[in-house]
Design an enzyme around this catalytic site. Structure first.
Site, PDB file in Angstrom:
ATOM      1  N   TYR A   7      16.626  -4.235  25.705  1.00 32.22           N
ATOM      2  CA  TYR A   7      15.736  -5.373  25.494  1.00 32.22           C
ATOM      3  C   TYR A   7      15.403  -5.528  24.014  1.00 32.22           C
ATOM      4  O   TYR A   7      15.444  -6.643  23.473  1.00 32.22           O
ATOM      5  CB  TYR A   7      14.460  -5.174  26.307  1.00 32.22           C
ATOM      6  CG  TYR A   7      13.478  -6.313  26.196  1.00 32.22           C
ATOM      7  CD1 TYR A   7      13.739  -7.536  26.800  1.00 32.22           C
ATOM      8  CD2 TYR A   7      12.284  -6.163  25.492  1.00 32.22           C
ATOM      9  CE1 TYR A   7      12.839  -8.594  26.711  1.00 32.22           C
ATOM     10  CE2 TYR A   7      11.375  -7.207  25.403  1.00 32.22           C
ATOM     11  CZ  TYR A   7      11.660  -8.414  26.002  1.00 32.22           C
ATOM     12  OH  TYR A   7      10.765  -9.456  25.908  1.00 32.22           O
ATOM     13  N   ILE A  17       5.227 -17.382  30.496  1.00 28.27           N
ATOM     14  CA  ILE A  17       5.012 -17.981  29.180  1.00 28.27           C
ATOM     15  C   ILE A  17       5.631 -19.372  29.109  1.00 28.27           C
ATOM     16  O   ILE A  17       5.044 -20.300  28.538  1.00 28.27           O
ATOM     17  CB  ILE A  17       5.591 -17.070  28.081  1.00 28.27           C
ATOM     18  CG1 ILE A  17       4.744 -15.787  27.970  1.00 28.27           C
ATOM     19  CG2 ILE A  17       5.652 -17.790  26.743  1.00 28.27           C
ATOM     20  CD1 ILE A  17       5.377 -14.715  27.094  1.00 28.27           C
ATOM     21  N   THR A  50       2.961  -7.007  24.852  1.00 28.46           N
ATOM     22  CA  THR A  50       3.151  -6.964  26.297  1.00 28.46           C
ATOM     23  C   THR A  50       2.269  -8.021  26.947  1.00 28.46           C
ATOM     24  O   THR A  50       1.044  -7.971  26.847  1.00 28.46           O
ATOM     25  CB  THR A  50       2.799  -5.574  26.859  1.00 28.46           C
ATOM     26  OG1 THR A  50       3.578  -4.586  26.167  1.00 28.46           O
ATOM     27  CG2 THR A  50       3.109  -5.500  28.342  1.00 28.46           C
ATOM     28  N   SER A  69       9.857 -11.118  20.630  1.00 31.20           N
ATOM     29  CA  SER A  69       9.041 -10.045  21.198  1.00 31.20           C
ATOM     30  C   SER A  69       8.643  -9.076  20.110  1.00 31.20           C
ATOM     31  O   SER A  69       9.355  -8.900  19.108  1.00 31.20           O
ATOM     32  CB  SER A  69       9.818  -9.291  22.288  1.00 31.20           C
ATOM     33  OG  SER A  69       9.124  -8.123  22.697  1.00 31.20           O
ATOM     34  N   VAL A  72      21.484 -20.690  31.591  1.00 35.70           N
ATOM     35  CA  VAL A  72      21.821 -20.596  30.166  1.00 35.70           C
ATOM     36  C   VAL A  72      23.110 -19.828  29.912  1.00 35.70           C
ATOM     37  O   VAL A  72      23.618 -19.821  28.786  1.00 35.70           O
ATOM     38  CB  VAL A  72      20.675 -19.957  29.355  1.00 35.70           C
ATOM     39  CG1 VAL A  72      19.428 -20.809  29.392  1.00 35.70           C
ATOM     40  CG2 VAL A  72      20.386 -18.525  29.809  1.00 35.70           C
TER      41      VAL A  72
END
Length: 262
Positions: A156, A29, A188, A143, A65
């Protein structure tokens, strides 16, 4: 600072003269988003743990990060090279599988550190530069796991629930400064991470079919579809949009379909 008339004159969706940073832009992405931003005219810096796949005209920088000093330095150098900053896409993140029992404290800390604190560190480094822009925007990759209970995704989901809450709080904190903050909630998505998960399944074809069936459209979301939503929220076309979570999930969040044959 970008000239608003210079951007508007190019038409809706034109990002000419805007400067953007995309974290986690080395694949999936993030890479699709960086490429689309560049195609729309933006000058784009990709900050990634492994940016080897990033090609010109994208600029590439190595960044972890999890390290605040590294984040501060990478953002500072990228902004210097770009000549300013208008858009930050916080996309860097990792996945996690299992119930609440399946990951130890160290793994919980690692995933939350990357998925949540990674966005905090990058946003903190970018905000002084974004405040100088008349088109300042932050888009966080969240998400569907933030709003839907998914099996085997406890850690997650917790991290992405935090990302959505963080997005709303940041939008409230910075709206008066002219900085818009939104997030995109993919279903997904057919990314390298999902590909690796499928490879580990006893029957990859059956697992892919199950993932496809979970989304009302009957297929996985593509990286390009998610990128299109991110780029819309990032640009001046969405100038009145802030504090929004945009689902790109094939209808998974909102639709409740009857079983087939009924």
């Amino acid at each position: 600072m970008s000239d608003p008339q210079e951007v508007i004159s190019g038409g809706i969706g034109d990002l000419h003269s805007l400067k953007a940073i995309v974290t986690g832009g080395g694949s999936g992405i993030g890479l699709a988003t960086a490429q689309l931003l560049a195609a729309r005219g933006a000058d784009v810096a990709v900050l990634d743990l492994n940016p080897a796949a990033v090609q010109a005209p994208l600029r590439r920088y190595t960044m972890n990060v999890m390290d605040a000093a590294v984040v501060d330095a990478a953002v500072r150098i990228a902004v210097r090279d770009l000549g300013g900053l208008d858009i930050l896409v916080n996309n860097a993140g990792i996945g996690a599988i299992g119930t609440v029992e399946d990951n130890d404290d160290a793994e919980w800390m690692r995933v939350l550190d990357i998925n949540v604190l990674g966005m905090v560190r990058t946003s903190r480094a970018a905000l002084p530069h974004l405040r100088k822009s008349v088109h300042a925007s932050i888009v966080n990759t969240c998400s569907i796991a933030a709003t839907a209970g998914l099996p085997q995704r406890a850690l997650y989901s917790a991290s992405k629930g935090a990302v959505q809450a963080l997005t709303m709080a940041m939008a409230a904190d910075h709206v008066a400064e002219g900085v818009r903050v939104n997030c995109v909630n993919p279903g997904t998505a057919d990314t390298p991470w999902i590909g690796r998960l499928l490879e580990q399944a006893p029957d990859p074809a059956a697992e892919r079919a199950a993932l496809n069936a979970r989304q009302p459209l009957g297929r996985l979301v593509t990286a390009d579809e998610v990128a299109a939503a991110i780029v819309y929220l990032a640009g001046p076309s969405a100038a009145s949009v802030t504090g929004t979570a945009l689902a790109v999930d094939g209808g998974m969040q909102g639709l409740r379909l009857r079983p087939k044959g009924r």
